[in-house]
Structures are given as C-alpha cells and as structure tokens.
Design a protein around this motif. Structure first.
Motif, PDB file in Angstrom:
ATOM      1  N   SER A 283       0.819  -1.202   0.000  1.00 59.27           N
ATOM      2  CA  SER A 283       0.000   0.000   0.000  1.00 59.27           C
ATOM      3  C   SER A 283       0.853   1.252   0.000  1.00 59.27           C
ATOM      4  CB  SER A 283      -0.918  -0.004   1.223  1.00 59.27           C
ATOM      5  OG  SER A 283      -0.171   0.019   2.421  1.00 59.27           O
ATOM      6  N   LYS A 284       0.246   2.353  -0.437  1.00 62.93           N
ATOM      7  CA  LYS A 284       1.019   3.566  -0.661  1.00 62.93           C
ATOM      8  C   LYS A 284       1.497   4.225   0.629  1.00 62.93           C
ATOM      9  CE  LYS A 284      -0.635   4.662  -5.250  1.00 62.93           C
ATOM     10  NZ  LYS A 284      -1.115   5.693  -6.174  1.00 62.93           N
ATOM     11  N   ASN A 285       0.895   3.871   1.762  1.00 60.37           N
ATOM     12  CA  ASN A 285       1.361   4.467   3.009  1.00 60.37           C
ATOM     13  C   ASN A 285       2.456   3.630   3.657  1.00 60.37           C
ATOM     14  OD1 ASN A 285      -0.281   2.338   3.694  1.00 60.37           O
ATOM     15  ND2 ASN A 285      -1.144   3.324   5.507  1.00 60.37           N
ATOM     16  N   LYS A 286       2.915   2.593   2.964  1.00 59.39           N
ATOM     17  CA  LYS A 286       3.997   1.758   3.472  1.00 59.39           C
ATOM     18  C   LYS A 286       5.284   2.073   2.720  1.00 59.39           C
ATOM     19  CE  LYS A 286       1.213  -0.570   6.180  1.00 59.39           C
ATOM     20  NZ  LYS A 286       1.259  -0.453   7.646  1.00 59.39           N
ATOM     21  N   GLY A 287       6.397   1.600   3.297  1.00 62.37           N
ATOM     22  CA  GLY A 287       7.668   1.782   2.611  1.00 62.37           C
ATOM     23  C   GLY A 287       7.778   0.879   1.396  1.00 62.37           C
TER      24      GLY A 287
ATOM     25  N   GLY B 234      13.013  12.404  -0.735  1.00 64.04           N
ATOM     26  CA  GLY B 234      12.256  12.612   0.490  1.00 64.04           C
ATOM     27  C   GLY B 234      11.865  11.359   1.243  1.00 64.04           C
ATOM     28  N   HIS B 235      12.489  10.235   0.920  1.00 63.34           N
ATOM     29  CA  HIS B 235      12.113   8.979   1.574  1.00 63.34           C
ATOM     30  C   HIS B 235      13.135   8.575   2.640  1.00 63.34           C
ATOM     31  CE1 HIS B 235       9.002   8.490  -1.402  1.00 63.34           C
ATOM     32  NE2 HIS B 235       9.884   8.602  -2.375  1.00 63.34           N
ATOM     33  N   PRO B 236      12.685   8.210   3.831  1.00 66.55           N
ATOM     34  CA  PRO B 236      13.611   7.644   4.822  1.00 66.55           C
ATOM     35  C   PRO B 236      14.064   6.271   4.337  1.00 66.55           C
ATOM     36  CG  PRO B 236      11.359   7.432   5.589  1.00 66.55           C
ATOM     37  CD  PRO B 236      11.294   8.239   4.317  1.00 66.55           C
ATOM     38  N   VAL B 237      15.347   5.982   4.479  1.00 67.58           N
ATOM     39  CA  VAL B 237      15.902   4.748   3.914  1.00 67.58           C
ATOM     40  C   VAL B 237      16.646   3.950   4.972  1.00 67.58           C
ATOM     41  CG1 VAL B 237      17.457   3.761   2.182  1.00 67.58           C
ATOM     42  CG2 VAL B 237      16.134   5.820   1.631  1.00 67.58           C
ATOM     43  N   LEU B 238      16.330   2.673   5.034  1.00 70.33           N
ATOM     44  CA  LEU B 238      17.106   1.730   5.837  1.00 70.33           C
ATOM     45  C   LEU B 238      17.958   0.917   4.878  1.00 70.33           C
ATOM     46  CD1 LEU B 238      17.766   0.031   8.410  1.00 70.33           C
ATOM     47  CD2 LEU B 238      15.812  -1.414   7.783  1.00 70.33           C
ATOM     48  N   PHE B 239      19.281   0.978   5.044  1.00 68.07           N
ATOM     49  CA  PHE B 239      20.177   0.165   4.225  1.00 68.07           C
ATOM     50  C   PHE B 239      20.587  -1.069   5.008  1.00 68.07           C
ATOM     51  CE2 PHE B 239      24.580  -1.021   3.167  1.00 68.07           C
ATOM     52  CZ  PHE B 239      24.322  -1.538   1.904  1.00 68.07           C
ATOM     53  N   THR B 240      20.516  -2.226   4.363  1.00 61.11           N
ATOM     54  CA  THR B 240      20.879  -3.470   5.028  1.00 61.11           C
ATOM     55  C   THR B 240      21.453  -4.446   4.008  1.00 61.11           C
ATOM     56  OG1 THR B 240      20.065  -5.129   6.596  1.00 61.11           O
ATOM     57  CG2 THR B 240      18.564  -4.477   4.805  1.00 61.11           C
TER      58      THR B 240
ATOM     59  N   LYS C 149      20.340   5.804 -12.367  1.00 61.71           N
ATOM     60  CA  LYS C 149      19.503   6.995 -12.150  1.00 61.71           C
ATOM     61  C   LYS C 149      18.225   6.923 -12.974  1.00 61.71           C
ATOM     62  CE  LYS C 149      23.350  10.071 -10.974  1.00 61.71           C
ATOM     63  NZ  LYS C 149      24.222  11.187 -11.453  1.00 61.71           N
ATOM     64  N   THR C 150      18.327   6.390 -14.199  1.00 62.19           N
ATOM     65  CA  THR C 150      17.143   6.251 -15.048  1.00 62.19           C
ATOM     66  C   THR C 150      16.156   5.263 -14.442  1.00 62.19           C
ATOM     67  OG1 THR C 150      18.390   6.807 -17.045  1.00 62.19           O
ATOM     68  CG2 THR C 150      16.342   5.581 -17.333  1.00 62.19           C
ATOM     69  N   VAL C 151      16.651   4.125 -13.982  1.00 64.73           N
ATOM     70  CA  VAL C 151      15.784   3.096 -13.406  1.00 64.73           C
ATOM     71  C   VAL C 151      15.124   3.588 -12.134  1.00 64.73           C
ATOM     72  CG1 VAL C 151      15.749   0.810 -12.318  1.00 64.73           C
ATOM     73  CG2 VAL C 151      17.045   1.164 -14.435  1.00 64.73           C
ATOM     74  N   VAL C 152      15.935   4.154 -11.237  1.00 69.71           N
ATOM     75  CA  VAL C 152      15.394   4.627  -9.973  1.00 69.71           C
ATOM     76  C   VAL C 152      14.430   5.796 -10.189  1.00 69.71           C
ATOM     77  CG1 VAL C 152      15.990   5.653  -7.736  1.00 69.71           C
ATOM     78  CG2 VAL C 152      17.376   3.786  -8.654  1.00 69.71           C
ATOM     79  N   GLY C 153      14.763   6.680 -11.118  1.00 68.91           N
ATOM     80  CA  GLY C 153      13.891   7.804 -11.415  1.00 68.91           C
ATOM     81  C   GLY C 153      12.522   7.347 -11.907  1.00 68.91           C
ATOM     82  N   ALA C 154      12.521   6.353 -12.776  1.00 65.39           N
ATOM     83  CA  ALA C 154      11.248   5.819 -13.295  1.00 65.39           C
ATOM     84  C   ALA C 154      10.442   5.178 -12.171  1.00 65.39           C
ATOM     85  CB  ALA C 154      11.515   4.811 -14.403  1.00 65.39           C
ATOM     86  N   PHE C 155      11.121   4.463 -11.281  1.00 68.63           N
ATOM     87  CA  PHE C 155      10.413   3.828 -10.167  1.00 68.63           C
ATOM     88  C   PHE C 155       9.819   4.878  -9.221  1.00 68.63           C
ATOM     89  CE2 PHE C 155      10.361   1.953  -5.869  1.00 68.63           C
ATOM     90  CZ  PHE C 155       9.471   0.915  -6.099  1.00 68.63           C
ATOM     91  N   LEU C 156      10.597   5.906  -8.917  1.00 69.29           N
ATOM     92  CA  LEU C 156      10.095   6.972  -8.039  1.00 69.29           C
ATOM     93  C   LEU C 156       8.864   7.643  -8.655  1.00 69.29           C
ATOM     94  CD1 LEU C 156      13.509   8.507  -6.938  1.00 69.29           C
ATOM     95  CD2 LEU C 156      11.840   7.395  -5.435  1.00 69.29           C
ATOM     96  N   SER C 157       8.908   7.848  -9.950  1.00 64.74           N
ATOM     97  CA  SER C 157       7.761   8.469 -10.627  1.00 64.74           C
ATOM     98  C   SER C 157       6.512   7.590 -10.526  1.00 64.74           C
ATOM     99  CB  SER C 157       8.081   8.717 -12.100  1.00 64.74           C
ATOM    100  OG  SER C 157       9.121   9.671 -12.231  1.00 64.74           O
ATOM    101  N   SER C 158       6.715   6.264 -10.600  1.00 66.88           N
ATOM    102  CA  SER C 158       5.576   5.346 -10.534  1.00 66.88           C
ATOM    103  C   SER C 158       4.975   5.267  -9.142  1.00 66.88           C
ATOM    104  CB  SER C 158       6.015   3.949 -10.968  1.00 66.88           C
ATOM    105  OG  SER C 158       6.813   3.318  -9.966  1.00 66.88           O
ATOM    106  N   CYS C 159       5.720   5.728  -8.122  1.00 68.15           N
ATOM    107  CA  CYS C 159       5.248   5.643  -6.741  1.00 68.15           C
ATOM    108  C   CYS C 159       4.497   6.905  -6.310  1.00 68.15           C
ATOM    109  CB  CYS C 159       6.429   5.413  -5.790  1.00 68.15           C
ATOM    110  SG  CYS C 159       7.217   3.809  -5.991  1.00 68.15           S
ATOM    111  N   ARG C 160       4.463   7.902  -7.154  1.00 70.91           N
ATOM    112  CA  ARG C 160       3.794   9.158  -6.775  1.00 70.91           C
ATOM    113  C   ARG C 160       2.292   9.032  -6.802  1.00 70.91           C
ATOM    114  NH1 ARG C 160       7.880  12.573 -10.476  1.00 70.91           N
ATOM    115  NH2 ARG C 160       9.644  12.637  -9.049  1.00 70.91           N
TER     116      ARG C 160
END
Length: 212
Positions: free
Chosen positions: A2-6, A34-40, A201-212
């Motif tokens: 869901s959109k309110n989840k990470g 603008g996203h909080p990120v946990l790296f693991t 950057k292209t891949v991540v940018g496209a994914f970020l756009s799809s999450c808006r």
C-alpha cells in the motif's frame, strides 16, 4: 504494497559488479526524493544474521553441504525480515537491501544446483507474499567481475569457486530478469562507472515516478 507503506528495493549481481559503490548512489537518490531509507544486507542485517554470514563466507566450513548453505541463508533471512525489514516497511521506511532471495535462486539454485522448487517452498514459508518492489541487477561478464573482485580482497568461500559456478549464477540471474522484467531491471555493470550510474539513475527515477 500500500502507498502508506515503505518500498522494498534490492540490488543483485555477481562478484565484482560494483554493488557497494552503487548502493550508496541509490540510497542518496531515494533520500533526495524525500524517503527515509534503511540500508541493510544479506546474508546478515541482524546480529544473528551477521554471525551466519561469517559461517557462510568464511573458509572454516569449506565443503559445507548445499542444503546446509540454503537453510542457513533462509534462517538468516527469517531473522532479518522479522526483526528489521518488515518493521521498517510497516513504519513507512524504504528498505534498500544488498542482495535478497534472487541471490539464493542464483547462487544456491544456479550455482549449487538446488532445484528452484525447493527454494520456492522456503521462500513462501519465510516471506509469505513479501517480494521486492524493485530489483536492480548489476550484470557483467564473469571474467571481468572476478578480475575486479580479485583486486579488492582475498576471496571468500563463494569467490573461491570455479568460473563455471559463476557462469551458472549469472545465467540464473538473467533468467530471473527475463521472467520478471517488470520488477527486475538489468544494468550493464561492465561499462565505466559514470555510465553505470546513469543507467541506475534512469531506473530509480522511473520507479520513483511510478510511486507518486
């Protein structure tokens, strides 16, 4: 999810693919959006998982049975999911993970020859319906990757395998990418770093756009 989840993003690739350098870039891109990120990472991510990682990568147990290796991977993953990944996602944090279950299909499946059906049973048991939202596969020829990895450090238990092992790993990774092309995006990691990062950057940018 869901959109309110990470969101859950994983980075995969064979030896010498440059995951460490590019994971930092991906983290920066997500945080800049603008996203909080946990790296693991896997295997690892928790105190118990890191101890299992030491067993898996070290040379003390050379000759470990493939089934033992597989079960240790999923043991570490179960702990990782329950203690770290799922709580972070439920809190709205984006999780960026260095390798996940695709690596198990590639290394224990393709490399060790364990049937994917066996891995799938463990995947469903441990993860239920949780799968990455996006996976970046950093792909390059095996010979190039091993040469790069050889300059980095002494080989661990996996890096000490013969070339054919890694050919099988790469083939399985590419097979996964072909079958799951919506989720898995292949990045040509054999190119110079600026070009590799341009692809990312292209891949991540496209994914970020799809999450808006």
């Amino acid at each position: 999810m869901s959109k309110n989840k990470g969101r859950f993003i994983t980075v995969e690739g064979g030896e010498g693919a440059g995951k460490s350098t590019n994971l930092e870039l991906i983290k920066e891109l997500l945080e800049a959006a603008g996203h909080p990120v946990l790296f693991t990472r896997e295997p690892g991510g928790t105190p118990l998982g890191e101890e299992i990682r030491t067993l898996l990568l070290g040379h003390r147990d050379d000759g470990m049975a493939a089934e033992t290796e597989l079960l240790l991977m999923f043991g570490a993953r179960a702990e990782h999911l329950n203690r770290k990944i799922i709580p972070a996602l439920n809190a709205g944090t984006w999780v960026l993970c260095d390798r996940f279950t695709d690596a198990t299909y590639a290394y224990q499946g393709g490399g060790r020859g364990i049937a994917p059906e066996r891995i799938q049973i463990l995947e469903q048991w441990v993860q239920h319906d949780l799968r990455p939202d996006l996976t970046l596969l950093l792909d390059l020829p095996v010979e190039v990757g091993l040469e790069r990895a050889g300059r980095r450090s002494a080989p661990d238990r996996f890096e000490s395998e013969a070339s054919q092992f890694f050919q099988n790993v790469r083939a399985r990774y590419l097979d996964i990418a072909k079958k799951e092309s919506t989720r898995v995006k292949v990045v040509d990691a054999s190119m110079p770093l600026p070009q590799v990062q341009s692809q990312i950057k292209t891949v991540v940018g496209a994914f970020l756009s799809s999450c808006r």
